[in-house]
Design an enzyme around this catalytic site. Structure first.
Site, mmCIF file in Angstrom:
data_model
loop_
_atom_site.group_PDB
_atom_site.id
_atom_site.type_symbol
_atom_site.label_atom_id
_atom_site.label_comp_id
_atom_site.label_asym_id
_atom_site.label_seq_id
_atom_site.Cartn_x
_atom_site.Cartn_y
_atom_site.Cartn_z
ATOM 1 N N GLU A 114 0.850 -1.200 0.000
ATOM 2 C CA GLU A 114 0.000 0.000 0.000
ATOM 3 C C GLU A 114 0.878 1.240 0.000
ATOM 4 O O GLU A 114 2.105 1.156 0.149
ATOM 5 C CB GLU A 114 -0.933 -0.021 1.213
ATOM 6 C CG GLU A 114 -1.986 -1.121 1.111
ATOM 7 C CD GLU A 114 -2.900 -1.197 2.317
ATOM 8 O OE1 GLU A 114 -3.134 -0.169 2.969
ATOM 9 O OE2 GLU A 114 -3.368 -2.301 2.608
ATOM 10 N N HIS A 242 -8.834 9.585 2.650
ATOM 11 C CA HIS A 242 -8.385 8.478 1.806
ATOM 12 C C HIS A 242 -8.538 8.929 0.357
ATOM 13 O O HIS A 242 -9.570 9.497 -0.011
ATOM 14 C CB HIS A 242 -9.229 7.230 2.070
ATOM 15 C CG HIS A 242 -8.622 5.983 1.527
ATOM 16 N ND1 HIS A 242 -8.521 5.729 0.172
ATOM 17 C CD2 HIS A 242 -8.055 4.923 2.140
ATOM 18 C CE1 HIS A 242 -7.933 4.565 -0.014
ATOM 19 N NE2 HIS A 242 -7.635 4.047 1.174
ATOM 20 N N ARG A 289 -0.618 8.784 1.683
ATOM 21 C CA ARG A 289 -1.988 9.228 1.434
ATOM 22 C C ARG A 289 -2.193 10.730 1.354
ATOM 23 O O ARG A 289 -2.986 11.216 0.556
ATOM 24 C CB ARG A 289 -2.847 8.727 2.581
ATOM 25 C CG ARG A 289 -3.744 7.678 2.137
ATOM 26 C CD ARG A 289 -4.442 7.096 3.288
ATOM 27 N NE ARG A 289 -4.396 5.666 3.076
ATOM 28 C CZ ARG A 289 -4.863 4.787 3.898
ATOM 29 N NH1 ARG A 289 -5.385 5.184 5.046
ATOM 30 N NH2 ARG A 289 -4.804 3.519 3.628
ATOM 31 N N HIS A 350 -11.378 9.799 6.302
ATOM 32 C CA HIS A 350 -11.165 8.370 6.537
ATOM 33 C C HIS A 350 -10.647 8.052 7.936
ATOM 34 O O HIS A 350 -11.086 7.101 8.572
ATOM 35 C CB HIS A 350 -10.165 7.874 5.494
ATOM 36 C CG HIS A 350 -9.852 6.421 5.549
ATOM 37 N ND1 HIS A 350 -10.796 5.460 5.273
ATOM 38 C CD2 HIS A 350 -8.694 5.759 5.829
ATOM 39 C CE1 HIS A 350 -10.227 4.257 5.385
ATOM 40 N NE2 HIS A 350 -8.963 4.411 5.735
ATOM 41 N N ARG A 385 -0.968 9.162 8.858
ATOM 42 C CA ARG A 385 -0.799 7.727 9.147
ATOM 43 C C ARG A 385 -0.364 6.949 7.906
ATOM 44 O O ARG A 385 -0.882 7.161 6.807
ATOM 45 C CB ARG A 385 -2.125 7.151 9.643
ATOM 46 C CG ARG A 385 -2.112 5.649 9.844
ATOM 47 C CD ARG A 385 -3.426 5.173 10.421
ATOM 48 N NE ARG A 385 -4.509 5.343 9.485
ATOM 49 C CZ ARG A 385 -5.021 4.362 8.734
ATOM 50 N NH1 ARG A 385 -4.526 3.137 8.803
ATOM 51 N NH2 ARG A 385 -6.025 4.588 7.935
#
Ligand code: FAD
Ligand code: SIN
Length: 530
Positions: A114, A242, A289, A350, A385
């Site tokens: 990811e 997100h 992100r 998110h 994060r």
């Protein structure tokens, strides 16, 4: 129903259930949860749990470095190191409890990739990792005799000296938690639940925004409760969007298209089919992100588009279906054949990186009160994060809070003399409608002025508008009976206020806090404590 327990756990997601399971070996436990037993952010987690697993490719050092890099200078290194090092052991524990993670043809765990991860390290169960973990934990909980799991029980407020008549301010030393007032939403009775130790594990607050991947229960209740009880809250400005929620205007929650899909090879494109991420970051669609969401937001604004596309057309459909059955089906139901059509996506609120400030044992600034999971700010995430570090953090900190609190609870007395909730007041239908309208107003304010791109003027506007709503809602609260809708609204207003104020206090752009009045540059990193 008993009125006192050794441990009171508020929330039945990964954090609350993991903690409850562990402390139940030592004392009586009550888990209260406001909806059905599994309704939580956890249930919807797709991508998986990040953990160093394959030491031939990966190392603690790499996972630490990726987390620090994503966090943009605000992570606490000690916390990052302990989460990364203790993480694999905690994941093994969930596997031992029965969680099934996907394996590849050679029988090894199939590690996904990811955004922001330098190597594949995400253990997953198809695109239903959270569901699998939640299922496993609830199955274990059902077998423990000394856990009472109370569904449809809404925690309204934490009990402290304030409820014994003392004046409690943010300067009061030794504020102590004695449990919580809890509303049984089926009977409308409010119970005074006393506990030696209380854990807040109430999850996120995505519902503070109009477009969010979080379910309706994510209203930041725990954070608001702790703030009202005069506990410490920090880093609230770092709300993570997100990059890729399915574009379906008006859908609440928005359906997530996992970052693992980009890890699998999907590519972001503008509506004319052109790639754009190479202009923003060398890692392109797999950058952290904050970078990808900001790039998408910029492309949409620059071109006047409502969405961008995620292109999966070049991927093996059979493999895609195997890895992402839920996403495949959702797209199909929406009329999108991923083999021929690109998926329209937009960023959506998110994950809350900040929250209730805790130490490395999950202790909050209030005595006998612990917090873990998304509602907590442990120092792991910093200003942004790293993907799939949330489930990991919840597992590690639930364990740490367990180890710490079981040593302490025998010496903590149950508090006597706490008065019952004063349940006077009225509520008519018109007021219920007002609550719904006001919730939408809060979401609009936050989405319009406190989203991915902020400015000092936008923040000022947001605060002025929120203050009016705050006054109206407090007046309503004083004269009406307590309902879940009204409590959630108050909590959302509280969380919105904390996000706006924290964003105003941060005089820089960093991680997820992008303010047009402060261009991005590295500065001394400091948390924003409220
Ligand atoms: P939750 O799972 O949200 O549980 C909170 C619980 O508290 C719920 O049971 C709720 O009902 C209860 N509650 C709340 N308020 C009250 C109240 N007042 N009274 C009583 N009960 C209350 N993270 C990853 O690491 N990997 C992923 O792949 C991933 N994918 C995600 C996909 C989606 C769509 C979403 C929304 C999140 C995802 N995340 C992922 C984030 C992660 O799922 C959450 O951060 C994590 O599950 C939070 O766990 P938790 O136990 O802290 O809170
Ligand atoms: C996802 O699957 O993209 C979500 C992962 C996360 O939130 O960590």
């Amino acid at each position: 129903m008993k009125d006192s327990y050794d441990f009171l756990v508020i929330g039945s997601g990964i954090a609350g259930l993991t903690y409850a399971l562990k402390v139940s070996e030592y004392g009586s436990v009550c888990v209260v949860t406001k909806g059905s037993e599994d309704e939580s952010n956890t249930k919807y987690a797709q991508g998986g749990v990040a953990a160093v697993w394959d030491f031939s490719e990966d190392s603690y050092h790499k996972h630490v470095a990726d987390t620090l890099d994503a966090g943009d200078g605000l992570c606490k290194r000690r916390v990052v190191e302990l989460v990364v090092k203790e993480g694999p052991e905690r994941v093994r524990e969930v596997i031992a409890w029965g969680a099934r993670f996907d394996r590849n043809a050679s029988g090894e765990y199939d590690l996904g990739r990811e955004g922001g991860h330098s190597v594949p390290r995400v253990l997953h169960h198809k695109d239903q990792t959270g569901y699998e973990i939640e299922r496993t934990l609830l199955h274990q909980i059902a077998q423990r005799r000394n856990i009472d799991l109370l569904t449809h029980h809404f925690a309204i407020d934490l009990l402290t000296q304030h409820h014994l008549g003392a004046t409690v301010t943010r300067r009061t030393k030794n504020i102590t938690c004695y449990g919580a007032y809890v509303l049984n939403t089926r009977t409308q009775r409010i119970h005074t639940l006393r506990a030696r130790i209380t854990l807040v594990a109430t999850g996120g607050a995505g519902q503070v925004y109009r477009n969010t991947t979080n379910p309706l229960i994510a209203t930041g209740d725990g954070i608001a409760m702790v703030y009202r009880a005069k506990g410490r809250v920090e880093n609230m400005e770092f709300y993570q969007f997100h990059p890729t929620a399915l574009y379906q205007p008006g859908q609440n929650p928005a359906f997530l298209i996992s970052e693992a899909v980009r890890g699998f090879g999907a590519v972001l494109r503008t509506r004319d089919g052109k790639e754009f991420m190479h202009r923003y970051d060398r890692r392109k669609s797999l950058a952290p992100r904050d970078i990808v969401a900001r790039a998408i937001d910029n492309e949409m604004k620059r071109r006047g588009d409502d969405y961008v596309f995620l292109d999966c057309r070049h991927l093996n459909v059979h493999q895609f279906k195997k890895h992402f059955p839920t996403i495949y089906k959702k797209c199909k139901d929406a009329g999108i054949n991923i083999a021929h059509d690109m998926i329209p996506v937009v960023p959506a609120a998110h994950y809350l990186c900040g929250g209730i400030k805790t130490d490395i044992y999950g202790q909050t600034s209030i005595r006998n009160l612990y917090a873990c999971g998304e509602c907590a700010s442990t120092g792991l995430h910093g200003a942004n994060r790293l993907a799939s570090n949330s489930l990991l953090e919840a597992l590690v900190f639930a364990h740490r809070a367990f180890r710490h609190s079981v040593q302490r609870f025998p010496d903590v007395p149950l508090q006597e003399g706490i008065p019952d909730w004063n349940a006077e007041g009225t509520l008519n239908a018109e007021e219920l409608v007002l609550i719904t309208f006001t919730r939408q107003e809060v979401q609009n304010i936050m989405s319009n002025y406190v989203g991915i791109v902020r400015s000092n003027l936008r923040l000022k506007r947001a605060l002025e508008r929120l203050e009016l709503i705050y006054r109206e809602t407090e007046a309503l609260y004083q004269r009406t009976v307590v309902t879940v809708e009204l409590c959630e609204l108050r909590n959302l207003i509280n969380v919105a206020y904390l996000i706006i104020r924290s964003s105003m206090l941060r005089k820089e752009s960093r991680g997820l806090n992008y303010n047009l009045d402060y261009p991005f540059k590295k500065k001394v990193a400091r948390p924003t404590i409220l």
